[in-house]
Design a protein around this motif. Structure first.
Motif, PDB file in Angstrom:
ATOM      1  N   ALA A 136       0.857  -1.231  -0.030  1.00  0.00           N
ATOM      2  CA  ALA A 136      -0.077   0.139  -0.106  1.00  0.00           C
ATOM      3  C   ALA A 136       0.791   1.380  -0.181  1.00  0.00           C
ATOM      4  CB  ALA A 136      -0.986   0.024   1.106  1.00  0.00           C
ATOM      5  N   ALA A 137       1.958   1.220   0.635  1.00  0.00           N
ATOM      6  CA  ALA A 137       2.969   2.125   0.503  1.00  0.00           C
ATOM      7  C   ALA A 137       3.822   2.175  -0.912  1.00  0.00           C
ATOM      8  CB  ALA A 137       3.884   2.146   1.594  1.00  0.00           C
ATOM      9  N   ILE A 181       0.169   2.339  -5.594  1.00  0.00           N
ATOM     10  CA  ILE A 181      -0.860   2.985  -4.917  1.00  0.00           C
ATOM     11  C   ILE A 181      -0.831   4.435  -4.780  1.00  0.00           C
ATOM     12  CG2 ILE A 181      -2.023   3.033  -2.685  1.00  0.00           C
ATOM     13  CD1 ILE A 181      -2.507   0.415  -4.172  1.00  0.00           C
ATOM     14  N   THR A 182       0.821   4.827  -4.997  1.00  0.00           N
ATOM     15  CA  THR A 182       0.913   6.436  -5.235  1.00  0.00           C
ATOM     16  C   THR A 182       0.137   6.919  -6.411  1.00  0.00           C
ATOM     17  OG1 THR A 182       3.211   5.800  -4.233  1.00  0.00           O
ATOM     18  CG2 THR A 182       2.774   7.745  -5.288  1.00  0.00           C
ATOM     19  N   PHE A 193      -3.413   7.314  -5.696  1.00  0.00           N
ATOM     20  CA  PHE A 193      -3.285   8.724  -4.774  1.00  0.00           C
ATOM     21  C   PHE A 193      -3.443   9.930  -5.744  1.00  0.00           C
ATOM     22  CE2 PHE A 193      -3.453   6.188  -1.227  1.00  0.00           C
ATOM     23  CZ  PHE A 193      -4.173   6.989  -0.195  1.00  0.00           C
ATOM     24  N   PRO A 252      -1.049  14.098  -1.340  1.00  0.00           N
ATOM     25  CA  PRO A 252      -1.394  12.822  -1.567  1.00  0.00           C
ATOM     26  C   PRO A 252      -0.393  11.817  -0.820  1.00  0.00           C
ATOM     27  CG  PRO A 252      -1.312  14.031  -3.557  1.00  0.00           C
ATOM     28  CD  PRO A 252      -0.833  14.869  -2.571  1.00  0.00           C
ATOM     29  N   GLU A 253       0.841  12.540  -0.593  1.00  0.00           N
ATOM     30  CA  GLU A 253       1.709  11.570   0.106  1.00  0.00           C
ATOM     31  C   GLU A 253       1.345  11.494   1.716  1.00  0.00           C
ATOM     32  OE1 GLU A 253       2.584  14.382  -1.630  1.00  0.00           O
ATOM     33  OE2 GLU A 253       3.355  12.987  -3.460  1.00  0.00           O
ATOM     34  N   GLN A 303      -1.408   9.031   1.735  1.00  0.00           N
ATOM     35  CA  GLN A 303      -0.996   7.663   1.537  1.00  0.00           C
ATOM     36  C   GLN A 303      -0.326   7.140   2.750  1.00  0.00           C
ATOM     37  OE1 GLN A 303       1.647   6.865  -1.820  1.00  0.00           O
ATOM     38  NE2 GLN A 303       1.330   4.681  -1.713  1.00  0.00           N
ATOM     39  N   LYS A 304       0.119   7.945   3.621  1.00  0.00           N
ATOM     40  CA  LYS A 304       0.983   7.657   4.851  1.00  0.00           C
ATOM     41  C   LYS A 304      -0.179   6.928   5.730  1.00  0.00           C
ATOM     42  CE  LYS A 304       5.221   9.998   5.212  1.00  0.00           C
ATOM     43  NZ  LYS A 304       4.946  11.299   5.195  1.00  0.00           N
ATOM     44  N   PHE A 357      -3.135   6.168   5.013  1.00  0.00           N
ATOM     45  CA  PHE A 357      -3.911   4.939   4.414  1.00  0.00           C
ATOM     46  C   PHE A 357      -2.868   3.695   4.832  1.00  0.00           C
ATOM     47  CE2 PHE A 357      -4.621   2.109   0.732  1.00  0.00           C
ATOM     48  CZ  PHE A 357      -5.853   2.064   0.888  1.00  0.00           C
TER      49      PHE A 357
END
Ligand SMILES: Nc1ncnc2c1ncn2[C@@H]1O[C@H](COP(=O)(O)OP(=O)(O)OP(=O)(O)O)[C@@H](O)[C@H]1O
Ligand SMILES: Nc1ncnc2c1ncn2[C@@H]1O[C@H](COP(=O)(O)OP(=O)(O)OP(=O)(O)O)[C@@H](O)[C@H]1O
Ligand SMILES: [Mg+2]
Ligand SMILES: [Mg+2]
Lengths: 314, 363, 300, 388, 363
Positions: free
Chosen positions: D196-197, D201-202, D205, D373-374, D377-378, D380
């Motif tokens: 996911a990281a 996935i980026t 995002f 978004p970063e 994502q973190k 997430f």
């Protein structure tokens, strides 16, 4: 050419008229409609009323429009074509699941729930408030404090424990159970309401009644109750509104045959998927609110003035 | 003899304020006791304790030889007129009167009869349908009395019941209360500030000061032989003249000496011996100051000057200046003295009182 | 005579028996429901109960999670702002209206009903109406702009910075009527004589209200305060109906956090932990107050 | 025998669909007692759970596909349908098989799925694109590219309502569409936080960031208000489940002509198998227990499936039925379903708790432009790491 | 002469109850007017009208020659003691006293001075920090007086201000009020039921009955020459003896004839002629009934029998039976008569009154 004599006579006449009794303040002060006091009072009231009525206006207008017109999105414009269909639908034909008889379906259930719940909760809480205010006993304040804190608990949190309690008592799903639940959740605020009101009544009356030989109940019914009409009205407003509009307890603690009107309202209004009929929603809401509104209006006369006037000297 | 109300060692405090202090009081069956005392001395508090409306801090209360200290008011068999009336505001006058009877389940015709009778005595017949808010002060007070009168109880507690009534009505009601008392023969405890009321109604009078009963005696004793300075000064209007001085001996006879003048104490009925040199206060009521021709059997001559004259209808009140004191004198209303007139002055020692200057008790 | 002197104090339990009997419902509710329920809640807040309450203890895990959840923090902040303003404004407006209603005005009943009706209507829908009214596209903003003031901006529900004030507008609309009613009932209990005395003393109306009447209404004010405050703490419908906590999480409130996690997220433990935090806060305020209120003086 | 059935289908179309179920059930000689309570999730669920735990359960109750009733089953409050399923060969007829899997707990079947709703649709307003002077996009990338033109024309490119579930729903749709089914499963089924990281996935995002930018200005709350923006041409498009179609129909719009639907955002034609299922609490009454089994059987029967899903606008749970009357978009869905391009829904894959956390995250993300978004994502990844 | 308060043709009704009826009243600047009247006759109502707290149905009110009929109470320059006190319950005694002054922006030191002074006069110094609920009835009344006293106004309205105080305090305060009046020289309208108060304080007394002023005169005139039967019976305690009879002529001299006995009318100061045969009522105050040796210059001999004796301290009240009437007699407290004693009886005709039996007016 001006006649000085005639001038004189007019002056004299003026004098005489201003000296006459009629122009002097006499008798009761006349009520002027446009006094500055009235302008301020009614002005403020009307401005406030406008603020309060604005959403009502939108609701009524929306409820009289057809869906296409609503989609146009001007919420303030009056309906081009007035239709009462949403009202009819909300009351009689809106479907909730299989049952397509609108709000009318739950109406009597709501009445059956509201009347006993309101009465019982007010009765118990007022007697309680009375006991707390006038017949203080040790420990009462402790319980009362717990009760007040209870007023702050979001009541959804209490659903599961209460389900368990009612289940153990064997009255889960019955009307009795629901009445008890309403009484429980009304109790903190109502008890506080009554307790504080009774403490503000002249204590001498309570003493006089005790001297007259009246006991706990007689004092309550014959002395305290008649002197507390305004606060009973407030309690009634609180409870009737709360219980009539209650949805959660009505469904959590009863069976479908007792479902109150708000279940229908919720179903009409709160569908997650599918189309939202705003006009019917508005009509349904207004219809549902009618009963508490009538209660407000009718109970108004009980807001009497000077409830304890003439009771005590000093 | 049986006691109707008996109070033993009663104390009551509101927080730090000590209102009643170790008070003892025995009231005989059927007695009419009048409580007199200065404003705020604890009379109402005492009545409230007897009625059971206030819990004593200490002590016991007996009614009809039954310990009722912790009983409910309704079980004590009392009726009470509150100083503050405490009328039920939402009830008509009639309802106010009949409420206690209804509670006691007295039959309806009987209630009607009693209410009617009370209304007649109190002259509130035409007001029966009104609410308390629509009554005048005196009318409210009468309703408050009526509420007690209709009841059939052993002990009546009346807290200044006639204070807001006009003189005429007051004397009528005074008579009615006396009559009621005689016919029912129940016990009455009656607080009043009106001395006429006290003196005419009472079997005995209790004089209170700061929560302590100073003297409990029949009216005449209280009036003529007050136990101490407070009682003496409290009873009688205008109040007793007090003159500081000391006992002296003049040729084997005791005299009262003050500011260079002597008054013979012949005829004074002392409790003990009158030692010469004792510092005392002489108390003489205004009506016992004798003027001019009223003075009999005295060879002293004291001259005084009339300072103020206050005619009061039946009486005439004079303020005299004599040897540095101001003395109040009551004479008949028809005898008039202009200010500045010189008069001869004497005291009726048989009804005067001497008090110890320190203990303030009568000697 | 001897017997009576020793007649001791009667059994304490039996005194005021009727009052005690009448208080049984209160005592039962206080102990069983509110105390019992609270203890139950607190106990389960230390478990990882999901859909159903189950005693699987996980220590303070739920609390740790709670206090790092941004949504919870925002909720607390919002509640503080909303609470403060609601308290002040609903008391002020409610009292003002009540005072106006008490001026022997005409149509009192009508005005009272107007101010009170929002209270009668289910907020599910009235919230929607406010959502409309405050909507910049077709609400007040658009009306004002169409009148010519084109730079007029009024979109409280769609601006994260001020959304909580937008909710306040509707909250006051709904709640002040009841406050007015309560205070009006209190005003009606004031003796006419007090007014007379104040008039003779030459005390202006507003000062009479402020310094004489309001202090006399202290009990009613306390009641009102508790009602408003409990409404604030439990505020939920208002937010759900207008913004669902949005934009984003800008208008989330604690009660909503509790419900969402209890019923939507099916994480009872988390919901209970949140409600326990709320309860602790409330208790911290109420218990000292109750002590002051009930601790000292006695009556009758 | 009377059997009370609770569900949250209350709007006009839904109610009509329920009527079909009731009709079919009544035809077996039993009686469907309707207990409709609107407002899924927060509203209806506590009621149903209270009823069941309170010892006064209904005969049957609707839940979403997924894990909502897991604990009730574990608490032994629910009836297993093994017998009916066995008899009627559910394992064979119910398609996709994942539906029945999510009804299966410890090897027993506890629910009867009735329909499939899919999330993966992009609804576009043809009028809006016409006004902006661009062609109606065929996929997500074209849509993103067209956004500036739309904006210039005063049109909101993407309508997103304010409610939290709408944003996280949209994100999941984007993920399935752009990252593909396998990656989707890696995140949600395997809860692989490392993945996911990762860059896959980026990308998602990034796209979500685009969506966020495009959705600026859609000042509405309810999903259908957002849909209404599309209908009236004020917005270019909306990512919303197939239920949105009802709104277009009521507004008298025709698929293809007035609006366009792109399943899987036109990128990856996969649809999820959200939907509803009925659960049956354990009852003491023999007759009622029997009626429950009859109801289960009726719900899954082909005839009922057709009648019900036509009215409901959802897809049937079995592949062996014929839906001729279905409209354009629905047919697209059916095709995809027939091809087996399905993905399990997050409801089936994750606990409600984790989903709620994700909802909260995206709700915040969409409303708060300052959240990169970063960062998102973190957070997430953190949620996925602790998800169950 | 300038009028301080002037009331013209004032009427007031509460619904159907007519309380005040075409009332006229002129009060001079700096005058001390006492309002007397039976309970419920409309005294408080009249004060309320003057204060502007009740709106008259008709009529006008002038204060300092300014028509204030429609003015607010605060603009009338009045201070008032309410019969029901109307203290501010949440304020301490001190605050109760000072609040009006604070509002009027009186400087702080001045407020303190006035409050202190009032507290001293009223002897409520130690109570300043208490709330009204913690006071006794009399203490509350004193606070109510204090609230008016601290104010600096033209007209004071006192509604039975001393009714709940003990005799001692009452006479002290009476003196203080008189002193205050003399020093401030403002107008006082003072309602009381206490005749001593009325007679000692008043410049003039107004006697009211059912909303109508019966007589407005200085105290001595009211007492000795009451205008009608009501006034005569109302003033004086115990009240005047009334004997119905008629005027007769006996040898050229007028006599009052009743039940077979005659009383000479020599010395009676009649308003007009005393026509023989006119039905009249003779009114004699108890202190004007003369007994035995007090009778001077009369040759008639009337015998009476003592029925009841009521000793009242300074006085002795006797009830005599004479020719079918019961007569009240007041004698000195030291003269005692056993019931049954026969006494000789005479009337002091110079201070007696004759009233027409029909109109009830004095002749
Ligand atoms: N609200 C009312 N409605 C009807 N009658 C009233 C009302 N208020 C007062 N009254 C009547 O008006 C009359 C005058 O009342 P007021 O209070 O002026 O009497 P008062 O002379 O002060 O008597 P008191 O000496 O007893 O105080 C009384 O008979 C009373 O019953
Ligand atoms: N709640 C209270 N707190 C403190 N002191 C009080 C309280 N109630 C009464 N007192 C005080 O107790 C004393 C006695 O009061 P009480 O009412 O018995 O007096 P009273 O003799 O009836 O006086 P009055 O003749 O003025 O009616 C008073 O000094 C009063 O100030
Ligand atoms: Mg007292
Ligand atoms: Mg009066």
């Amino acid at each position: 050419m001006a006649n000085p004599g005639s001038l004189n006579t007019t002056a004299a006449a003026l004098d005489a008229s201003s000296g006459r009794l009629g122009s002097e303040p006499r008798g009761a002060r006349p009520r002027r409609v446009l006094s500055s006091r009235n302008i301020i009072i009614y002005g403020t009231l009307f401005v406030a009323a406008a603020y309060y009525l604005l959403p009502l206006y939108v609701m009524v207008m929306t409820s009289l429009k057809g869906m296409p017109e609503i989609r146009l999105g001007n919420i303030f414009s009056p309906p081009v074509e007035i239709t009462f269909e949403p009202w009819g639908k909300a009351w009689a034909t809106a479907c909730t699941g299989l049952n397509c008889d609108g709000l009318s379906r739950g109406f009597w259930n709501s009445v059956r729930i509201t009347v006993p719940s309101t009465l019982v909760s007010i009765l118990i809480a007022s007697v309680n408030g009375y006991a707390l205010a006038n017949w203080r006993f040790k420990g009462a304040d402790l319980f009362f404090t717990i009760l007040i804190i209870g007023a702050f608990i979001p009541y959804q949190v209490m659903i599961y424990p209460i389900v368990i309690v009612l289940r153990e008592m064997g009255i889960y799903g019955t009307l009795t159970g629901l009445v008890i639940v309403h009484t429980i959740f009304g109790m903190p605020i109502l008890t506080l309401l009554f307790r504080n009101y009774f403490t503000s009544l002249p204590e001498e009356l309570f003493k006089a009644a005790r001297i007259d030989g009246a006991g706990f109940w007689q004092i309550y019914f014959r002395i305290m109750l008649p002197m507390s009409l305004p606060i009973f009205v407030v309690a009634m407003i609180l409870q009737v509104t709360g219980i009539w509009n209650d949805f959660l307890f009505g469904v959590v603690f009863t069976r479908p045959e007792y479902y109150p009107m708000t279940v229908q309202l919720n179903n009409i209004v709160n569908s997650v998927q599918g189309v939202k009929e705003y006009n019917v929603n508005m009509a349904a809401t207004l219809l549902t609110g009618a009963v508490p509104l009538i209660v407000y209006f009718v109970s108004g006369r009980l807001f009497v003035r000077g409830i304890a006037a003439g009771a005590v000297k000093g | 003899m049986s006691h109707s109300v008996s109070i033993k060692d009663l104390s009551l405090s509101f927080g730090a304020v000590k209102v009643l202090q170790n008070l003892d009081l025995d009231i005989r069956d059927g007695e009419f006791l009048v409580l007199l005392g200065s404003s705020g001395c604890g009379k109402s508090t005492l009545l409230n304790c007897i009625a059971g409306l206030l819990e004593p801090t200490d002590g016991q209360i007996f009614i009809k030889d039954r310990n009722v200290t912790w009983e409910e008011p309704k079980d004590r068999g009392i009726g009470m007129v509150f100083q503050s009336y405490a009328l039920y505001p939402q009830m008509s006058v009639e309802k106010n009167l009949s409420f206690g009877l209804q509670v006691a389940k007295v039959p309806k015709p009987e209630i009607e009869k009693r209410v009617e009778r009370a209304a007649e005595i109190l002259q509130i017949g035409p007001l029966l349908k009104r609410k308390p808010a629509e009554l005048s002060g005196g009318q409210r007070q009468r309703v408050a009395i009526g509420r007690a009168l209709v009841r059939d109880v052993d002990v009546f507690l009346f807290d200044e019941p006639l204070s807001n009534l006009d003189a005429k009505l007051r004397s009528e009601l005074r008579v009615e209360i006396k009559r009621l008392h005689q016919s029912l023969n129940n016990t009455m405890i009656y607080v009043t500030h009106d001395q006429i009321e006290a003196l005419t109604l009472a079997d005995r009078i209790a004089i209170m000061k700061s929560g302590v009963i100073q003297q409990l005696d029949d009216p005449m004793t209280i009036y003529n032989r007050p136990r101490n300075l407070f009682v003496a000064g409290f009873i009688g209007s205008p109040s007793m003249n007090f003159i500081r001085g000391e006992i002296a001996e003049r040729g084997g006879r005791r005299v009262f000496h003050t500011d260079g003048v002597d008054f013979s104490l012949d005829g004074y009925d002392a409790n003990g011996t009158l030692a010469a040199g004792r510092k005392v206060v002489l108390g003489v009521r205004p009506e016992h100051v004798l003027l001019d021709e009223d003075i009999v059997g005295s060879d002293e001559i004291h001259e005084a000057v009339v300072d103020i004259e206050e005619p009061m209808g039946a009486d005439n009140l004079l303020w005299l200046k004599h040897a540095g004191h101001v003395l109040g004198v009551r004479t008949g209303g028809t005898r008039r003295y202009r200010p500045g007139t010189k008069v001869r002055l004497g005291f009726d020692m048989a009804v005067a009182s001497l008090f110890d200057a320190v203990t303030e008790d009568r000697i | 005579m001897t017997g009576q002197t020793y007649a001791g104090r009667p059994n304490k339990l039996l005194r005021n028996l009727n009052a005690k009997i009448a208080s049984i419902p209160m005592i039962l509710v206080a102990v069983v429901i509110f105390l019992g329920g609270t203890i139950w809640t607190v106990v389960y807040s230390f478990t990882n109960s999901k859909l159903l309450p189950r005693l699987k203890f996980v220590g303070i895990e739920q609390y740790e999670r709670l206090w790092v959840a941004p949504r919870w923090i925002v909720s607390i902040e919002n509640l503080a702002i909303y609470g403060l303003f609601t308290l002040v404004f609903s008391l002020v407006i409610g009292f003002l209206l009540a005072a106006l209603m008490d001026q022997k005005i005409r149509f009192e009943n009508t005005f009272r009903t107007i101010f009170l009706y929002p209270f009668a209507l289910s907020f599910i829908v009235t919230g929607l109406v406010w959502q409309w009214v405050l909507n910049p596209e077709f609400g007040i903003q658009s009306v004002v702009r169409s009148l010519g003031w084109t730079s007029f901006t009024f979109d409280p529900l769609y601006n994260s910075e001020i959304v909580i004030y937008g909710i306040l507008i509707a909250g006051l609309w709904q709640g002040t009527g009841l406050v007015m009613c309560l205070l009006l009932a209190g005003l009606r209990g004031i003796d006419e004589d007090i007014w007379k005395a104040a008039r003779v003393d030459g005390i202006p109306m507003w000062r009479t209200y402020l310094f004489i009447v309001i202090p006399m209404m202290r009990p009613v004010f306390i009641t009102t305060l508790v009602i408003i405050a409990s409404g604030i703490v439990r505020v939920y419908d208002l937010v759900v109906a207008q913004t669902s906590g949005g934009p984003g999480i800008a208008s989330e409130v604690p009660a909503k956090y509790v419900y969402d996690y209890m019923f939507q997220a099916q994480n009872l433990g988390q919901g209970f932990a949140a409600s326990t935090m709320m309860l602790i806060t409330v208790s911290i305020i109420i218990i000292p107050w109750a002590y002051l209120e009930f601790g000292g003086k006695k009556r009758g | 025998t009377d059997l009370e059935v609770t569900h949250w289908w209350t709007s006009g179309g839904e109610a009509a669909a329920v009527a079909e179920l009731a009709k079919a059930f009544d035809a077996t000689g039993n009686k469907w007692v309707d207990g409709a309570i609107a407002g899924s999730g927060g509203t209806a669920r506590p009621i149903m759970i209270s009823r069941i735990t309170g010892g006064d359960p209904m005969g049957a109750t609707q839940f979403n596909h997924g894990r909502q009733a897991e604990e009730l089953v574990q608490a032994g409050l629910m009836r297993d349908l093994d017998a009916v399923a066995e008899r009627e060969k559910w394992r064979e007829v119910i398609k996709p098989a994942s539906l029945l899997e999510s009804c299966t707990i410890d090897g027993h079947i506890y629910c009867a799925p009735v329909n499939i709703h899919s999330w993966q649709w992009l609804w576009l307003s043809n009028a809006a694109f016409e006004k902006a002077g661009v062609a109606v996009p065929k996929n997500w990338d074209e849509f993103v590219a067209a956004a500036p033109a739309l904006e210039k024309a005063g049109i909101i490119p993407l309508a997103v309502g304010g409610q939290a579930w709408q944003t996280s729903g949209a994100f999941n749709v984007i993920m399935v569409a752009l990252a593909g089914k396998d990656n989707f499963y890696k995140v949600y089924k395997d809860k692989d936080a490392d993945f996911a990281a990762g860059p896959e996935i980026t990308k998602v995002f990034k796209a979500a960031d685009d969506a966020r930018r495009m959705s600026k200005g859609s000042n509405v709350q309810d999903w259908n208000q957002a849909t209404n923006l599309v209908i009236t041409g004020k917005a270019g498009g909306q990512i919303m489940g197939d239920w949105a179609q009802g709104e277009f129909q009521v507004a008298g719009q025709v698929a293809g002509k007035d609006y366009t639907c792109l399943p899987g955002l036109g990128v990856n034609e996969i649809i999820s198998t959200d939907g509803d299922a009925f659960y049956f609490p354990l009852l003491k009454d023999e007759a009622k227990s029997k009626a429950q089994e009859e109801l289960a059987s009726v719900l899954v029967s082909p005839k009922t499936q057709v009648a019900f899903n036509l009215k409901k606008g959802s897809l049937p749970i079995r592949g062996d039925v014929d839906l001729n009357a279905a409209n354009d978009c629905m047919k697209k869905g059916l095709d995809i379903l027939a091809k087996g391009n399905v993905v399990e829904s997050t409801n089936q894959l994750m606990s409600a708790d984790s989903q709620k956390q994700i909802e909260d995250l995206f709700s915040e993300f969409f409303a708060n432009p300052s959240m990169t978004p970063e960062d998102a994502q973190k957070r997430f990844v953190d949620i996925i790491a602790s998800a169950d």
